[in-house]
Design a protein around this motif. Structure first.
Motif, PDB file in Angstrom:
ATOM      1  N   ALA A 193      -9.453  -8.908   2.904  1.00 45.69           N
ATOM      2  CA  ALA A 193      -8.162  -8.224   3.061  1.00 45.69           C
ATOM      3  C   ALA A 193      -6.996  -9.128   2.679  1.00 45.69           C
ATOM      4  O   ALA A 193      -5.975  -8.655   2.181  1.00 45.69           O
ATOM      5  N   THR A 253      -6.715  -8.663  -1.067  1.00 43.58           N
ATOM      6  CA  THR A 253      -6.180  -7.357  -1.470  1.00 43.58           C
ATOM      7  C   THR A 253      -4.713  -7.206  -1.073  1.00 43.58           C
ATOM      8  O   THR A 253      -3.931  -6.597  -1.799  1.00 43.58           O
ATOM      9  N   THR A 254      -4.341  -7.762   0.080  1.00 41.62           N
ATOM     10  CA  THR A 254      -2.944  -7.684   0.518  1.00 41.62           C
ATOM     11  C   THR A 254      -2.021  -8.380  -0.471  1.00 41.62           C
ATOM     12  O   THR A 254      -0.924  -7.891  -0.772  1.00 41.62           O
ATOM     13  N   THR A 266      -4.062  -1.839   0.677  1.00 40.99           N
ATOM     14  CA  THR A 266      -4.924  -2.434   1.700  1.00 40.99           C
ATOM     15  C   THR A 266      -5.028  -1.526   2.918  1.00 40.99           C
ATOM     16  O   THR A 266      -6.101  -1.387   3.522  1.00 40.99           O
ATOM     17  N   PHE A 284      -8.889  -5.027   7.702  1.00 46.69           N
ATOM     18  CA  PHE A 284      -7.919  -4.687   6.657  1.00 46.69           C
ATOM     19  C   PHE A 284      -6.596  -4.214   7.256  1.00 46.69           C
ATOM     20  O   PHE A 284      -5.520  -4.596   6.798  1.00 46.69           O
TER      21      PHE A 284
END
Length: 509
Positions: free
Chosen positions: A99, A102-103, A111, A148
């Protein structure tokens, strides 16, 4: 010791209106807290339901049916039962590192969408479970969603909110967690009365509602200007900044975000950068706040409230009813935090709560130690009510302090280049110690008995001392100005902020 700072020549609040877009975005994003809270609250009630225990944990079911077979403190001591609760947090702490990527690379919005999808799929597995493996897989998928969501949502809220109400809007996440816990307790209370054996499936399946809320909400909200600019979408970032601030003249805030983003772009290894000297104050506080938050014992009480109240001698209905009361207190006290956090400040709430939590836990420990023995229970009606009041006092003080502020303070103190990695470490630490407490609590209760509350109250004393000396005040300080207006002015942390390090290119610091 750094206090609260007002507007000064060295910086100040950026001009901003409280726009409908900001309010709606924050409400939708914070709905992820509903799912997290529902998962926390539902597990304790489900694990006290006879039909659930009979199907998945027959050994525990047998112990609950036979009085005197096991100590009052040990009826629910079962590693498999604890794994049902704790597997979610083990998955969350592993998911948080993915996460983090992706963040940063895909944005806060996407996310949150990924979190919502994990929540939906995990709910299906749990509600349809026919064996322990399906149940654990469902919990693991929910845990990925938690990892996430807890990575992206606090960052989203801190970056979208105007400085003067950043604390209140950020605490919407914690408020939704407490509402989720309360709703779960109410649903458990209702489904426990069903006689057809489906109560636990309904309880677990209704998690689909907050899961869908987060999924839909993540499609509606705009991504944060900080995230868009960090990913090179400068014009879109500036456009969103104008929309969420409700004004056209956002140049000063925009340029500050761009500058921070440029510095962040020079960082090739964000986790190695996190270990650099200038980031240590934020990192140490973020890690220790997560450790302390869990060692208050709050999640032990929230996970296992019905089980705990049954241990104290409450009947099944009464134990679930008492859990609903504590859940309601949790919600109302978090509202108190929203109202006063940006006025009273973070430190005052942490310090007051430290005293109240300590006294409440000591009171519970003394009553249990005197009245609840291994095979006898002389608690009585009056002392039973006293225990509920003391636990409610503990829950309320946590809910307006370490609950929301454990997430708020780390999310607002990291510099942009360290923010995603720093939040990842904070979430990892929180989930790891949540897993430890969830996996160990029932065994600790069996071993330590009433002493478990002495154990937690000792930690409360330590965290209060930590707050007095090492947690600075951050209210009304723009998040891009924390270094100059907080860390440089703090009696201890200022030694970590070196002029050369601050001025040098960060990729070479």
């Amino acid at each position: 010791m750094a206090g609260g700072f007002g507007v000064s020549s060295g910086g100040g609040e950026f001009e901003a209106k409280i726009t409908p877009l900001v309010v709606i975005s924050c409400i939708m994003a914070a709905s992820g807290g509903l799912m997290f809270g529902y998962d926390v609250g539902i597990s304790g009630g489900v694990t006290s339901m006879p039909d659930f225990l009979k199907k998945f944990f027959p050994a525990v079911y047998k112990k609950t049916l036979t009085p005197g077979l096991e100590s009052n403190y040990c009826k629910y001591d079962n590693q498999g039962l604890q794994l049902f609760t704790s597997s979610l947090y083990l998955a969350a702490l592993l998911a948080t590192f993915v996460a983090s990527y992706t963040t940063k690379m895909l944005g806060r919005k996407l996310t949150m969408l990924i979190a919502g999808i994990f929540f939906c799929v995990g709910t299906v597995f749990n509600a349809a479970a026919h064996n322990l493996a399906m149940l654990i897989i469902g919990r693991i998928l929910l845990g990925c969603g938690v990892g996430f969501a807890n990575q992206a949502i606090p960052l989203f809220l801190s970056e979208v909110a105007p400085t003067r109400i950043r604390g209140a809007l950020n605490i919407l996440f914690q408020l939704n967690i407490t509402i989720g816990i309360l709703v779960a307790n109410l649903i458990n209370y209702g489904t426990s009365k069903l006689t057809d054996g489906t109560g636990w499936r309904i309880s677990l399946g209704l998690a689909g509602i907050p899961a869908l809320l987060l999924t839909v909400g993540s499609l509606i909200v705009v991504d944060t200007p900080n995230s868009l600019i960090q990913r090179g979408k400068l014009e879109e970032g500036k456009s969103v900044l104008k929309r969420i601030r409700g004004i056209d003249n956002v140049d000063r805030e925009y340029l500050e975000i761009v500058e921070a983003s440029n510095l962040a772009a020079e960082i090739k290894d964000p986790f190695r950068n996190l270990l650099q000297r200038r980031n240590r104050p934020s990192l140490i506080i973020a890690i220790l706040m997560q450790v302390f938050q869990q060692f208050t014992g709050i999640n032990a009480i929230m996970f296992y409230a019905p089980v705990l109240f049954q241990t104290l001698g409450f009947k099944s209905d009464a134990s679930l009813y008492s859990a609903v009361i504590t859940g309601l207190v949790n919600v109302l006290s978090t509202v108190v935090s929203i109202v006063i956090v940006d006025k009273a400040g973070r430190r005052m709430l942490l310090l007051e709560a430290g005293v109240q939590m300590f006294l409440s836990q000591m009171g519970v420990a003394v009553v249990m130690g005197l009245k609840v023995k291994d095979y006898t229970n002389n608690l009585g009606h009056g002392l039973g009510i006293l225990v509920v009041i003391l636990i409610c006092s503990f829950v309320s003080s946590f809910a307006w302090s370490w609950g929301p502020l454990g997430w708020l303070i780390p999310s607002e103190t990291f510099s942009l280049e360290a923010r995603s990695a720093g939040q990842s470490v904070a979430v990892f630490t929180n989930m790891f110690f949540t897993f430890v407490i969830a996996q160990a609590f029932l065994s600790m209760l069996c071993t330590l008995k009433s002493g478990i509350f002495f154990f937690f109250s000792t930690w409360v004393l330590l965290m209060t001392l930590f707050t007095i000396f090492l947690i600075p005040e951050t209210k009304n300080v723009p998040i891009e100005e924390m270094t100059d207006r907080v860390w440089r002015r703090h009696w201890f942390w200022k030694r970590f902020i070196d002029e050369w390090e601050m001025d040098a290119p960060q990729g070479h610091a």
